[in-house]
Design a protein around this motif. Structure first.
Motif, PDB file in Angstrom:
ATOM      1  N   SER A  35      63.616  39.348  45.009  1.00  0.00           N
ATOM      2  CA  SER A  35      63.157  38.780  46.282  1.00  0.00           C
ATOM      3  C   SER A  35      63.671  37.359  46.473  1.00  0.00           C
ATOM      4  O   SER A  35      63.991  36.950  47.591  1.00  0.00           O
ATOM      5  CB  SER A  35      61.636  38.851  46.416  1.00  0.00           C
ATOM      6  OG  SER A  35      61.004  38.039  45.461  1.00  0.00           O
ATOM      7  N   CYS A  36      63.802  36.611  45.393  1.00  0.00           N
ATOM      8  CA  CYS A  36      64.370  35.267  45.470  1.00  0.00           C
ATOM      9  C   CYS A  36      65.815  35.347  45.955  1.00  0.00           C
ATOM     10  O   CYS A  36      66.229  34.617  46.865  1.00  0.00           O
ATOM     11  CB  CYS A  36      64.280  34.594  44.108  1.00  0.00           C
ATOM     12  SG  CYS A  36      64.897  32.911  44.081  1.00  0.00           S
ATOM     13  N   TRP A  37      66.619  36.234  45.358  1.00  0.00           N
ATOM     14  CA  TRP A  37      68.001  36.420  45.785  1.00  0.00           C
ATOM     15  C   TRP A  37      68.047  36.850  47.247  1.00  0.00           C
ATOM     16  O   TRP A  37      68.863  36.379  48.010  1.00  0.00           O
ATOM     17  CB  TRP A  37      68.707  37.471  44.939  1.00  0.00           C
ATOM     18  CG  TRP A  37      69.116  37.024  43.583  1.00  0.00           C
ATOM     19  CD1 TRP A  37      69.248  35.741  43.126  1.00  0.00           C
ATOM     20  CD2 TRP A  37      69.455  37.862  42.489  1.00  0.00           C
ATOM     21  NE1 TRP A  37      69.649  35.743  41.818  1.00  0.00           N
ATOM     22  CE2 TRP A  37      69.782  37.030  41.395  1.00  0.00           C
ATOM     23  CE3 TRP A  37      69.507  39.241  42.313  1.00  0.00           C
ATOM     24  CZ2 TRP A  37      70.167  37.530  40.166  1.00  0.00           C
ATOM     25  CZ3 TRP A  37      69.885  39.736  41.081  1.00  0.00           C
ATOM     26  CH2 TRP A  37      70.211  38.887  40.024  1.00  0.00           C
ATOM     27  N   TRP A  38      67.179  37.801  47.612  1.00  0.00           N
ATOM     28  CA  TRP A  38      67.239  38.368  48.954  1.00  0.00           C
ATOM     29  C   TRP A  38      66.978  37.310  50.030  1.00  0.00           C
ATOM     30  O   TRP A  38      67.709  37.250  51.021  1.00  0.00           O
ATOM     31  CB  TRP A  38      66.271  39.535  49.106  1.00  0.00           C
ATOM     32  CG  TRP A  38      66.473  40.177  50.437  1.00  0.00           C
ATOM     33  CD1 TRP A  38      65.663  40.087  51.521  1.00  0.00           C
ATOM     34  CD2 TRP A  38      67.608  40.950  50.837  1.00  0.00           C
ATOM     35  NE1 TRP A  38      66.213  40.758  52.582  1.00  0.00           N
ATOM     36  CE2 TRP A  38      67.407  41.299  52.186  1.00  0.00           C
ATOM     37  CE3 TRP A  38      68.758  41.369  50.191  1.00  0.00           C
ATOM     38  CZ2 TRP A  38      68.335  42.061  52.902  1.00  0.00           C
ATOM     39  CZ3 TRP A  38      69.672  42.129  50.901  1.00  0.00           C
ATOM     40  CH2 TRP A  38      69.455  42.473  52.235  1.00  0.00           C
ATOM     41  N   VAL A  39      65.965  36.467  49.848  1.00  0.00           N
ATOM     42  CA  VAL A  39      65.691  35.454  50.875  1.00  0.00           C
ATOM     43  C   VAL A  39      66.822  34.427  50.934  1.00  0.00           C
ATOM     44  O   VAL A  39      67.127  33.907  52.008  1.00  0.00           O
ATOM     45  CB  VAL A  39      64.307  34.769  50.733  1.00  0.00           C
ATOM     46  CG1 VAL A  39      63.186  35.770  50.878  1.00  0.00           C
ATOM     47  CG2 VAL A  39      64.181  33.999  49.454  1.00  0.00           C
ATOM     48  N   ARG A  40      67.445  34.135  49.809  1.00  0.00           N
ATOM     49  CA  ARG A  40      68.598  33.230  49.818  1.00  0.00           C
ATOM     50  C   ARG A  40      69.755  33.846  50.598  1.00  0.00           C
ATOM     51  O   ARG A  40      70.435  33.165  51.365  1.00  0.00           O
ATOM     52  CB  ARG A  40      69.039  32.914  48.387  1.00  0.00           C
ATOM     53  CG  ARG A  40      68.062  32.040  47.639  1.00  0.00           C
ATOM     54  CD  ARG A  40      68.468  31.892  46.201  1.00  0.00           C
ATOM     55  NE  ARG A  40      67.538  31.063  45.465  1.00  0.00           N
ATOM     56  CZ  ARG A  40      67.609  30.862  44.158  1.00  0.00           C
ATOM     57  NH1 ARG A  40      68.581  31.416  43.443  1.00  0.00           N
ATOM     58  NH2 ARG A  40      66.720  30.096  43.564  1.00  0.00           N
ATOM     59  N   ILE A  41      69.999  35.131  50.397  1.00  0.00           N
ATOM     60  CA  ILE A  41      71.082  35.817  51.101  1.00  0.00           C
ATOM     61  C   ILE A  41      70.784  35.887  52.595  1.00  0.00           C
ATOM     62  O   ILE A  41      71.675  35.663  53.421  1.00  0.00           O
ATOM     63  CB  ILE A  41      71.313  37.218  50.502  1.00  0.00           C
ATOM     64  CG1 ILE A  41      71.983  37.057  49.134  1.00  0.00           C
ATOM     65  CG2 ILE A  41      72.137  38.094  51.428  1.00  0.00           C
ATOM     66  CD1 ILE A  41      71.966  38.293  48.283  1.00  0.00           C
ATOM     67  N   GLU A  42      69.542  36.167  52.956  1.00  0.00           N
ATOM     68  CA  GLU A  42      69.179  36.163  54.384  1.00  0.00           C
ATOM     69  C   GLU A  42      69.461  34.795  55.005  1.00  0.00           C
ATOM     70  O   GLU A  42      69.993  34.707  56.118  1.00  0.00           O
ATOM     71  CB  GLU A  42      67.702  36.496  54.564  1.00  0.00           C
ATOM     72  CG  GLU A  42      67.387  37.962  54.505  1.00  0.00           C
ATOM     73  CD  GLU A  42      65.960  38.230  54.899  1.00  0.00           C
ATOM     74  OE1 GLU A  42      65.754  38.905  55.928  1.00  0.00           O
ATOM     75  OE2 GLU A  42      65.053  37.752  54.185  1.00  0.00           O
ATOM     76  N   ALA A  43      69.105  33.741  54.296  1.00  0.00           N
ATOM     77  CA  ALA A  43      69.345  32.388  54.796  1.00  0.00           C
ATOM     78  C   ALA A  43      70.843  32.144  54.966  1.00  0.00           C
ATOM     79  O   ALA A  43      71.284  31.568  55.965  1.00  0.00           O
ATOM     80  CB  ALA A  43      68.728  31.354  53.858  1.00  0.00           C
ATOM     81  N   ARG A  76      58.072  34.134  49.838  1.00  0.00           N
ATOM     82  CA  ARG A  76      59.291  33.434  49.436  1.00  0.00           C
ATOM     83  C   ARG A  76      60.043  33.009  50.682  1.00  0.00           C
ATOM     84  O   ARG A  76      60.054  33.717  51.682  1.00  0.00           O
ATOM     85  CB  ARG A  76      60.195  34.333  48.602  1.00  0.00           C
ATOM     86  CG  ARG A  76      59.634  34.674  47.256  1.00  0.00           C
ATOM     87  CD  ARG A  76      60.756  35.087  46.319  1.00  0.00           C
ATOM     88  NE  ARG A  76      60.201  35.460  45.039  1.00  0.00           N
ATOM     89  CZ  ARG A  76      59.886  34.601  44.082  1.00  0.00           C
ATOM     90  NH1 ARG A  76      60.079  33.327  44.262  1.00  0.00           N
ATOM     91  NH2 ARG A  76      59.394  35.003  42.937  1.00  0.00           N
ATOM     92  N   ALA A  77      60.718  31.879  50.579  1.00  0.00           N
ATOM     93  CA  ALA A  77      61.549  31.407  51.681  1.00  0.00           C
ATOM     94  C   ALA A  77      62.682  30.570  51.118  1.00  0.00           C
ATOM     95  O   ALA A  77      62.576  30.013  50.022  1.00  0.00           O
ATOM     96  CB  ALA A  77      60.722  30.575  52.659  1.00  0.00           C
ATOM     97  N   ALA A  78      63.768  30.511  51.872  1.00  0.00           N
ATOM     98  CA  ALA A  78      64.917  29.693  51.502  1.00  0.00           C
ATOM     99  C   ALA A  78      65.574  29.216  52.783  1.00  0.00           C
ATOM    100  O   ALA A  78      65.425  29.826  53.841  1.00  0.00           O
ATOM    101  CB  ALA A  78      65.908  30.495  50.667  1.00  0.00           C
TER     102      ALA A  78
END
Length: 97
Positions: A35-43, A76-78
Motif C-alpha cells: 500500500s505504501c508503494w501503491w500510494v506513491r505510484i498514484e502520486a 496512507r498518502a503520498a
C-alpha cells in the motif's frame, strides 16, 4: 490466503520485481509495504500528468520526488512533484475544529 493475494496483486499491478521484493518481506508486513508503494505510484501518475500510462513500478523516476504524508492509522498518502527535492512541504489539516 490474504498474503498470497497481496503477492498476486503486486505482480499484476507493479510487475514481477515488486512481487519478488514482497516475497522477501515478512508476510505480516507485505500489505503495508504494497500500500505504501501503491500510494506513491498514484502520486507519481498524477504529478507526471500521464495518468495510468505512467511507467508503473517501485522506482522513483529521475527528476521526481515522492514524500509520504503522515495520516491517521489505517490510511496512507503520498505526494509527488518534479523540481527541487529539498523543497519544503507543508501539510495543513483542513478539518473543522
Amino acid at each position: 490466503s490474504h498474503h498470497r493475494d497481496v503477492l498476486a496483486i503486486a505482480e499484476a499491478a507493479l510487475g514481477p520485481d515488486a512481487a519478488l521484493a514482497l516475497q522477501h518481506t515478512a508476510a505480516e508486513h507485505r500489505a503495508a509495504r504494497f500500500s505504501c508503494w501503491w500510494v506513491r505510484i498514484e502520486a507519481l501518475c498524477k504529478a507526471s500528468g500521464a495518468g495510468l500510462t505512467f511507467p508503473v513500478d517501485t522506482t522513483i523516476p529521475s527528476g521526481f520526488t515522492v514524500r509520504d504524508v503522515a495520516m491517521h492509522a489505517g490510511y496512507r498518502a503520498a505526494v509527488a512533484f518534479d523540481g527541487d527535492p529539498h523543497a519544503h512541504l507543508a501539510i495543513h489539516d483542513w478539518s473543522p475544529a
